[in-house]
Design an enzyme around this catalytic site. Structure first.
Site, PDB file in Angstrom:
ATOM      1  N   THR A  97       2.287   7.202  -3.463  1.00  0.00           N
ATOM      2  CA  THR A  97       3.595   7.385  -2.846  1.00  0.00           C
ATOM      3  C   THR A  97       4.206   8.736  -3.200  1.00  0.00           C
ATOM      4  O   THR A  97       3.781   9.411  -4.139  1.00  0.00           O
ATOM      5  CB  THR A  97       4.546   6.255  -3.299  1.00  0.00           C
ATOM      6  N   PRO A 146       2.474  -0.771   1.083  1.00  0.00           N
ATOM      7  CA  PRO A 146       3.578   0.165   0.840  1.00  0.00           C
ATOM      8  C   PRO A 146       4.908  -0.545   1.047  1.00  0.00           C
ATOM      9  O   PRO A 146       4.947  -1.649   1.592  1.00  0.00           O
ATOM     10  CB  PRO A 146       3.353   1.232   1.905  1.00  0.00           C
ATOM     11  N   CYS A 151       8.349   2.724   2.547  1.00  0.00           N
ATOM     12  CA  CYS A 151       7.761   4.013   2.203  1.00  0.00           C
ATOM     13  C   CYS A 151       6.503   3.729   1.403  1.00  0.00           C
ATOM     14  O   CYS A 151       6.153   2.581   1.187  1.00  0.00           O
ATOM     15  CB  CYS A 151       8.751   4.859   1.408  1.00  0.00           C
ATOM     16  N   THR A 152       5.774   4.796   0.999  1.00  0.00           N
ATOM     17  CA  THR A 152       4.552   4.627   0.221  1.00  0.00           C
ATOM     18  C   THR A 152       3.380   4.318   1.177  1.00  0.00           C
ATOM     19  O   THR A 152       3.573   4.115   2.373  1.00  0.00           O
ATOM     20  CB  THR A 152       4.722   3.524  -0.851  1.00  0.00           C
ATOM     21  N   THR A 153       2.165   4.305   0.645  1.00  0.00           N
ATOM     22  CA  THR A 153       1.009   3.916   1.444  1.00  0.00           C
ATOM     23  C   THR A 153      -0.021   3.242   0.554  1.00  0.00           C
ATOM     24  O   THR A 153       0.123   3.197  -0.673  1.00  0.00           O
ATOM     25  CB  THR A 153       0.417   5.118   2.201  1.00  0.00           C
TER      26      THR A 153
END
Length: 537
Positions: free
Chosen positions: A376, A437, A357-359
């Site tokens: 995120t 991420p 997850c997250t970027t």
């Protein structure tokens, strides 16, 4: 060929395009990163968003200023340290997340912490950007209103089989009616790859931000709508929490690896953990070691696990806990761990490998400005405030629910994060801009990208793409492309190995790097789920 004005690298190609267009129009790397970040919220609304949090590192070439802007989420005023003690079912062996039968730390209003993304990006703009705030938000507003194409990574994140104890994507999206209305199709199913996702209410929210600035989100009309919704639905975050939110401008944690400078983020981020891993590996000579060999991966796995042991025991919000950063990043601590590893120490006891997850976005311009920005939502609480059109964070899930621990919850406290936006220097000049991420797997992805480039001379694309492993103190997780005989050799050395069926496993995180070897810029976008390099000439 025209000279390169700059590069933008991130998991969402169309967001990278928007950043490159800013560079073409005369903007700097900071302008490009900000425009890209807002477009990422539209392109990947479960990876990041207005309701999220993050951290960024910058290097301003003109002034020489080098720093961090931290905008971590903070627990609401209604949180109490012992409120969930004894009620959780422990932590997921795989994800490390707190488990509750009702998903309270994962889904719904109680999972939300005071968001920092809007405030953090506004501070970034006023500190470093050269173009108007409204102009830089315009590409994201247009994307949200006109619609974006659902990508394989977006669809797979919601459609994948959930890890034990975690909700399905359909359950996540169905948490609130406003979320379901936005992220399910007319038949009540998840959107398919190639569908067009339009987010007009998000466009409206961004237009208010463009007109009125971040103050609207924390003090103005939007803040009032948020606070009313939160109060009505039992959130721990109050209107006073929104109004009192503060961004932290801090210095990077500085280390070195084989003569290269390593600058990464301070606690509650994981920069010290990354530097500790590199310090441990520096104790071993990689000359003559083949990349991807058992010797290489054995040492990397042990270094990862050793630093994660210290992370578990020490890392926390420094506003609440005295974190021994200098000890963590000391060469003495690394030498002690190296001696234990030479004596046969093996990982054991911990498993965690959270879902990706997250970027992240890495950006550079020809003037030498650099930014590494990670942001995120966690994995998204499944909450959309009616009329606002964006998803909220579920940051509460990564607190330690046991009182009295370094990462235990408290009002106003940030929980630890694997985010580690990093800048590597050589002879004092930028050499690599990198981040990723993917929960705590972020640290592994950034570590291996640096090692691949420094120790094995890999270019940007190969450094982020090379077969990857991850270890937090239990099994060594290996992609399918790690050779079978190498996996067998690791097992013979005493490791438990989980050999993925996926050659490019998105759960291994997705590193995005710009390498400036010999002053020539090259971008590497991780192929493990999306990825784009956009060049501005």
């Amino acid at each position: 060929m025209d000279s390169i004005k700059g590069l933008v690298v991130c998991p969402q190609p169309r967001a990278a395009d928007a950043g490159a267009e800013v560079l073409r129009r005369g903007g700097n790397a900071f302008d490009a990163a900000l425009a890209t970040a807002f477009c990422q919220m539209v392109q990947d609304p479960f990876m990041c968003g207005l309701g999220g949090m993050g951290t960024l590192q910058f290097l301003d070439a003109r002034s020489g200023r080098h720093g961090m802007i931290d905008f971590h989420a903070r627990a609401g005023a209604k949180v109490t340290p012992e409120m969930w003690a004894g009620e959780s079912q422990g932590r997921s062996e795989i994800s490390g997340y707190a488990l509750f039968e009702d998903f309270r730390a994962e889904l719904g209003y109680r999972a939300i912490m005071t968001p920092g993304t809007v405030a953090g990006l506004a501070r970034f703009h006023e500190t470093l950007c050269s173009q108007d705030w409204s102009e830089l938000l315009a590409p994201a507003i247009r994307m949200a209103r006109e619609g974006v194409v659902v990508t394989p990574f977006y669809q797979e994140f919601l459609a994948r089989t959930p890890q034990p104890g975690l909700p399905s994507g359909l359950r996540r999206v169905s948490t609130t009616p406003a979320c379901a209305a936005l992220y399910l199709d007319a038949q009540g199913a998840l959107h398919k790859v190639g569908d067009t996702l339009r987010q007009p209410e998000m466009a409206d929210s961004m237009e208010r931000l463009a007109r009125h600035g971040a103050a609207d989100f924390y003090h103005g009309e939007t803040a009032g709508r948020i606070a009313e919704d939160f109060a009505r639905n039992g959130a721990f975050v109050t209107a006073a929490d929104l109004a009192g939110y503060e961004v932290r401008e801090v210095q990077p944690v500085i280390g070195s690896y084989r003569g290269y400078g390593i600058a990464a983020n301070p606690p509650p981020g994981s920069g010290a953990v990354l530097i500790e891993m590199l310090n441990i590996l520096e104790q071993f000579d990689f000359a003559g070691v083949q990349p991807g060999s058992a010797r290489h991966l054995d040492l990397v796995a042990r270094a990862m696990a050793a630093a994660h042991e210290d992370r578990e025991n020490w890392l926390a919000d420094p506003d609440f806990v005295d974190v021994p950063v200098e000890e963590m990043i000391s060469k003495t601590r690394a030498a002690d761990w190296a001696a234990r590893i030479r004596g046969g120490w093996l990982p054991g006891g911990r498993i965690a490998a959270p879902p990706s997850c997250t970027t992240h976005v890495s950006a550079w311009d020809a003037a030498g400005n650099c930014v590494s920005l990670t942001h995120t939502l966690g994995t998204g609480a499944g909450v959309v405030t009616p009329g606002l059109g964006f998803n909220w964070n579920n940051a509460m899930k990564l607190f330690d629910m046991r009182p009295g621990r370094p990462n235990s919850m408290a009002p106003g406290k940030a929980r630890t994060t694997g985010m580690v936006p990093t800048i590597v220097t050589k002879d004092g000049a930028p050499w690599m801009i990198v981040g990723a991420p993917g929960g705590s797997v972020i640290i592994s992805a950034v570590l291996t990208t640096i090692v691949n480039a420094v120790d094995f001379g890999m270019g940007a694309v190969e450094a982020v793409s090379f077969p990857r492993i991850h270890c937090e103190g239990g099994p060594v997780f290996c992609e399918a492309r790690v050779q079978g005989d190498v996996v067998q050799a690791l097992r013979e050395l005493g490791h438990e190995v989980r050999h993925s069926p996926l050659s490019y496993d998105p759960g291994m995180s997705r590193a995005h790097a710009i390498l400036l070897r010999d002053g020539k810029p090259a971008g590497g976008a991780d192929p493990r789920g999306g990825g784009g390099v956009a060049v501005a000439w």
